[in-house]
Design a protein around this motif. Structure first.
Motif, PDB file in Angstrom:
ATOM      1  N   LYS A  35     -19.063 -16.356  -8.961  1.00 44.42           N
ATOM      2  CA  LYS A  35     -17.852 -17.188  -8.884  1.00 44.42           C
ATOM      3  C   LYS A  35     -18.025 -18.378  -7.936  1.00 44.42           C
ATOM      4  O   LYS A  35     -17.271 -19.331  -8.013  1.00 44.42           O
ATOM      5  CB  LYS A  35     -16.612 -16.358  -8.535  1.00 44.42           C
ATOM      6  CG  LYS A  35     -16.646 -15.621  -7.237  1.00 44.42           C
ATOM      7  CD  LYS A  35     -15.337 -14.827  -7.072  1.00 44.42           C
ATOM      8  CE  LYS A  35     -15.383 -13.934  -5.854  1.00 44.42           C
ATOM      9  NZ  LYS A  35     -16.218 -12.754  -6.003  1.00 44.42           N
ATOM     10  N   PHE A  36     -19.013 -18.332  -7.059  1.00 41.86           N
ATOM     11  CA  PHE A  36     -19.227 -19.538  -6.246  1.00 41.86           C
ATOM     12  C   PHE A  36     -20.579 -20.205  -6.500  1.00 41.86           C
ATOM     13  O   PHE A  36     -21.060 -20.992  -5.716  1.00 41.86           O
ATOM     14  CB  PHE A  36     -18.997 -19.288  -4.749  1.00 41.86           C
ATOM     15  CG  PHE A  36     -19.468 -17.957  -4.244  1.00 41.86           C
ATOM     16  CD1 PHE A  36     -18.542 -16.962  -3.963  1.00 41.86           C
ATOM     17  CD2 PHE A  36     -20.807 -17.709  -4.042  1.00 41.86           C
ATOM     18  CE1 PHE A  36     -18.965 -15.730  -3.495  1.00 41.86           C
ATOM     19  CE2 PHE A  36     -21.230 -16.483  -3.572  1.00 41.86           C
ATOM     20  CZ  PHE A  36     -20.301 -15.487  -3.302  1.00 41.86           C
ATOM     21  N   VAL A  37     -21.193 -19.853  -7.646  1.00 45.78           N
ATOM     22  CA  VAL A  37     -22.455 -20.510  -8.025  1.00 45.78           C
ATOM     23  C   VAL A  37     -22.148 -21.591  -9.049  1.00 45.78           C
ATOM     24  O   VAL A  37     -21.399 -21.357  -9.997  1.00 45.78           O
ATOM     25  CB  VAL A  37     -23.429 -19.478  -8.655  1.00 45.78           C
ATOM     26  CG1 VAL A  37     -24.680 -20.172  -9.198  1.00 45.78           C
ATOM     27  CG2 VAL A  37     -23.818 -18.414  -7.631  1.00 45.78           C
ATOM     28  N   PRO A 228     -15.796 -16.063  -0.055  1.00 44.36           N
ATOM     29  CA  PRO A 228     -15.931 -17.019  -1.163  1.00 44.36           C
ATOM     30  C   PRO A 228     -15.228 -18.347  -0.905  1.00 44.36           C
ATOM     31  O   PRO A 228     -15.583 -19.359  -1.491  1.00 44.36           O
ATOM     32  CB  PRO A 228     -15.304 -16.288  -2.357  1.00 44.36           C
ATOM     33  CG  PRO A 228     -14.619 -15.094  -1.821  1.00 44.36           C
ATOM     34  CD  PRO A 228     -15.092 -14.841  -0.426  1.00 44.36           C
ATOM     35  N   ARG A 229     -14.275 -18.359   0.024  1.00 46.82           N
ATOM     36  CA  ARG A 229     -13.578 -19.629   0.309  1.00 46.82           C
ATOM     37  C   ARG A 229     -14.506 -20.614   1.013  1.00 46.82           C
ATOM     38  O   ARG A 229     -14.282 -21.811   1.024  1.00 46.82           O
ATOM     39  CB  ARG A 229     -12.356 -19.376   1.203  1.00 46.82           C
ATOM     40  CG  ARG A 229     -11.248 -18.623   0.498  1.00 46.82           C
ATOM     41  CD  ARG A 229     -10.252 -18.121   1.499  1.00 46.82           C
ATOM     42  NE  ARG A 229     -10.916 -17.314   2.533  1.00 46.82           N
ATOM     43  CZ  ARG A 229     -10.320 -16.804   3.591  1.00 46.82           C
ATOM     44  NH1 ARG A 229      -9.050 -17.026   3.798  1.00 46.82           N
ATOM     45  NH2 ARG A 229     -10.982 -16.074   4.474  1.00 46.82           N
ATOM     46  N   ASN A 230     -15.554 -20.077   1.645  1.00 51.27           N
ATOM     47  CA  ASN A 230     -16.412 -20.939   2.470  1.00 51.27           C
ATOM     48  C   ASN A 230     -17.789 -21.199   1.883  1.00 51.27           C
ATOM     49  O   ASN A 230     -18.604 -21.865   2.514  1.00 51.27           O
ATOM     50  CB  ASN A 230     -16.613 -20.299   3.851  1.00 51.27           C
ATOM     51  CG  ASN A 230     -15.393 -20.449   4.723  1.00 51.27           C
ATOM     52  OD1 ASN A 230     -14.583 -21.341   4.475  1.00 51.27           O
ATOM     53  ND2 ASN A 230     -15.259 -19.595   5.706  1.00 51.27           N
ATOM     54  N   LEU A 231     -18.085 -20.592   0.743  1.00 50.77           N
ATOM     55  CA  LEU A 231     -19.470 -20.684   0.253  1.00 50.77           C
ATOM     56  C   LEU A 231     -19.562 -21.401  -1.085  1.00 50.77           C
ATOM     57  O   LEU A 231     -18.796 -21.117  -2.010  1.00 50.77           O
ATOM     58  CB  LEU A 231     -20.064 -19.270   0.106  1.00 50.77           C
ATOM     59  CG  LEU A 231     -21.518 -19.212  -0.374  1.00 50.77           C
ATOM     60  CD1 LEU A 231     -22.457 -19.928   0.594  1.00 50.77           C
ATOM     61  CD2 LEU A 231     -21.969 -17.768  -0.556  1.00 50.77           C
ATOM     62  N   ARG A 232     -20.508 -22.312  -1.162  1.00 50.63           N
ATOM     63  CA  ARG A 232     -20.838 -22.930  -2.449  1.00 50.63           C
ATOM     64  C   ARG A 232     -22.351 -22.801  -2.628  1.00 50.63           C
ATOM     65  O   ARG A 232     -23.123 -23.114  -1.714  1.00 50.63           O
ATOM     66  CB  ARG A 232     -20.430 -24.395  -2.450  1.00 50.63           C
ATOM     67  CG  ARG A 232     -20.843 -25.098  -3.720  1.00 50.63           C
ATOM     68  CD  ARG A 232     -20.219 -26.463  -3.805  1.00 50.63           C
ATOM     69  NE  ARG A 232     -18.850 -26.386  -4.308  1.00 50.63           N
ATOM     70  CZ  ARG A 232     -18.052 -27.443  -4.412  1.00 50.63           C
ATOM     71  NH1 ARG A 232     -18.462 -28.625  -4.021  1.00 50.63           N
ATOM     72  NH2 ARG A 232     -16.836 -27.328  -4.902  1.00 50.63           N
TER      73      ARG A 232
END
Ligand SMILES: Cc1cc2nc3c(=O)[nH]c(=O)nc-3n(C[C@H](O)[C@H](O)[C@H](O)COP(=O)(O)OP(=O)(O)OC[C@H]3O[C@@H](n4cnc5c(N)ncnc54)[C@H](O)[C@@H]3O)c2cc1C
Length: 539
Positions: A35-37, A228-232
């Protein structure tokens, strides 16, 4: 040649129904990290983050997950996400990918060192942990003592545990691995340490990142622990160079990376942010050199602007030579990956795997019974490694996309001595009573082993003969390290010496290989340094 042989063995090992039995296992593969990739071409051409991590590999994933608990993090990974290559997600599928040609996109990047030895690097989110054989084992005490770091061993223990609760399973031994265990103990490789993830002299069953159904749980699953709010996480994002600023002393300020269409993107760091190189033992020194950090004479010869002269970048590259033998068994046994290791006092390790080799027969060959087209043979492979390597080489640029690397295998007499000791121990193993079962006889009743490739030397007391065997059969154990050593390129906080806001956190900082196999310690390092960075910043 020997590397191709092992690839071939792995191929057949995994092609056949692999029977890996586990008694303790971790749950299903969890790809909620997806979801954050996102692919790099969908990202803006300019962005700012607290931390930029170059290389979403074995160390990069746990580091990113840890830092994301309080800060914004961008991971830049040149490969794709593993779901694009389902074969890397299972033990059975692995071999297909291992034998694929390198098309520049698949998860295995092939390279040949100047020594002429074929080798492989990970090029996929999760890095080497998505393409390796999956054996999990912690580092030896000497690794911590000689690393130049003041380790907080309580934090080290917790970091290992943080990894293990998510990706490590306990294997139940296959018939060959049980037999190998017996052989090790019979040959005096004691004590019997049972199942243990920790390093120890003697015979031991280690952990695995493959679960009971052969599903791989690589470093990529550690990303699931992120906020997940902080990771891309950007895939197909190849970092071209690090950008520096001179406004307040030499300091890293951002990176330039290209997406798969070749479009350039720029990402910068916020006021107290940092850039962390986790591009692996080849990738990290390579990128420092490309960015103008390294030996002045080398950079100038390529007309690269010199940002900082450091003669140690790309030096002290080492690869643990693999020695051993492959024996054709007189019976079929289920193929298995590595589950058991024998460790000698001088950190010499011997592992084994069994595999099946089918030989095809040309169908219309009239002398044979109809429909006899193939015969299957089982093979036992003994593979040895020593952790401390005294022969070192270097990595340099030559203007092409990939760097040139030379390891100078066995050029130092101490390595030949270690190899000779290891080969002699393999000789002891094959001379045990238990191994009598795998000898075959000739018409006169004389029994012996049927070796595939070079047979072990007959006279093990002849040092020169055994040394020559080592040199003739040398290949890689895939545990290459060095290029950005602690005390030479990075300080004891993994900060690049002479440059602010830039660290290197991966196998390139190791001066010796951790334990029987390095993955456990590379993952631990990502978590450990991440926590230290949070502590340093948050107090
Ligand atoms: C075939 C094989 C079998 C092995 N078997 C085992 C085993 O059973 N047990 C074990 O413990 N170890 C094993 N190893 C070794 C272990 O997997 C590696 O030592 C470890 O994974 C290396 O981790 P790393 O973080 O240093 O590098 P990596 O995990 O390789 O991470 C580096 C990442 O950076 C990316 N990258 C590089 N350059 C750039 C760039 N310019 N821009 C963006 N991204 C970049 C790469 O694509 C990669 O994903 C094996 C290795 C191989 C190759």
């Amino acid at each position: 040649m020997a590397a191709s042989l092992l690839l071939l063995l792995l191929f057949f090992t995994f092609q056949c129904q692999i029977r890996v039995l586990f008694s303790q296992t971790i749950p299903n593969q969890d790809d909620s990290y997806m979801k954050f990739v996102q692919k790099a071409n969908t990202l803006p051409t300019r962005e700012e983050y607290d931390y930029i991590i170059i290389g979403g590999g074995t160390a990069g994933c746990p580091l990113a997950a840890t830092l994301s608990s309080n800060f914004s993090v961008l991971v830049l990974e040149r490969g794709s996400d593993p779901n694009a290559f389902p074969s890397v997600l299972s033990q059975q599928g692995l071999a297909n990918t291992l034998t694929d040609n390198d098309d520049g996109l698949n998860p295995f990047q092939r390279f040949v060192s100047e020594d002429g030895v074929e080798n492989i690097r990970g090029r996929v989110l999760g890095g080497g942990s998505m393409i390796n054989v999956g054996f999990y084992s912690r580092a030896q005490p000497e690794f911590f003592k000689s690393s130049g770091i003041q380790w907080d061993m309580t934090a080290v223990e917790k970091a290992y545990q943080w990894i293990e609760e998510t990706v490590v399973s306990r294997p139940e031994l296959s018939p060959w691995q049980s037999a190998f265990r017996e052989v090790l103990l019979e040959a005096g490789v004691g004590p019997d340490n049972g199942y243990d993830l920790k390093h120890g002299v003697g015979t031991r069953t280690g952990g695995s990142i493959f679960d009971s159904r052969g599903r791989r749980h690589g470093a990529v699953e550690l990303l699931n622990k992120a906020d997940p709010r902080n990771l891309r996480v950007a895939t197909q994002a190849t970092v071209k160079r690090i950008i520096f600023s001179q406004s307040n002393g030499l300091s890293a300020s951002g990176v330039l990376y290209s997406d798969f269409k070749g479009k350039l993107h720029k990402a910068t760091i916020s006021k107290n942010g940092e850039i962390i190189l986790t591009a692996g033992a080849i990738g990290s020194p390579h990128l420092l050199l490309q960015s103008g950090v390294g030996p002045k004479s080398h950079l100038s010869s390529l007309k690269l602007p010199v940002v900082l002269h450091n003669r140690h970048v790309g030096q002290s590259m080492a690869d643990n030579p693999r020695f051993g033998a492959a024996i054709v068994l007189p019976f079929l046994t289920p193929p298995t990956s590595v589950q058991v290791v024998g460790t000698l006092k001088r950190n010499i390790h011997i592992e084994s795997l069994s595999s099946i080799l089918p030989f095809s027969i040309f169908p219309p060959f009239g002398l044979l019974p109809p429909r006899s087209t193939a015969v299957n043979l089982s093979l036992a492979v003994f593979a040895g490694k020593f952790s401390t390597v005294s022969s070192v080489g270097s990595l340099r640029l030559d203007g092409r996309k990939n760097p040139i690397v030379r390891f100078n295998y066995l050029s130092h007499p101490d390595d030949v001595e270690r190899c000779v000791e290891g080969v002699r121990k393999v000789g002891d193993l094959v001379n045990t009573k238990s191994m009598e079962r795998i000898k075959t006889g000739d018409l006169e009743g004389k029994k012996g082993f049927k070796f595939l490739g070079s047979p072990l030397p007959e006279n093990m007391s002849d040092y020169k003969l055994v040394g020559d065997f080592c040199r003739k059969t040398v290949t890689t154990f895939w545990h290459y390290h060095g290029g950005c050593l602690v005390g030479k390129v990075v300080d004891d906080n993994y900060r690049v010496i002479g440059i602010k806001k830039l660290r290197v956190v991966d196998g390139s900082t190791f001066s010796l290989s951790p334990g029987t196999n390095p993955m456990a310690t590379v993952m631990m390092l990502g978590r450990y340094v991440g926590l230290k960075m949070l502590q340093q910043r948050l107090g």
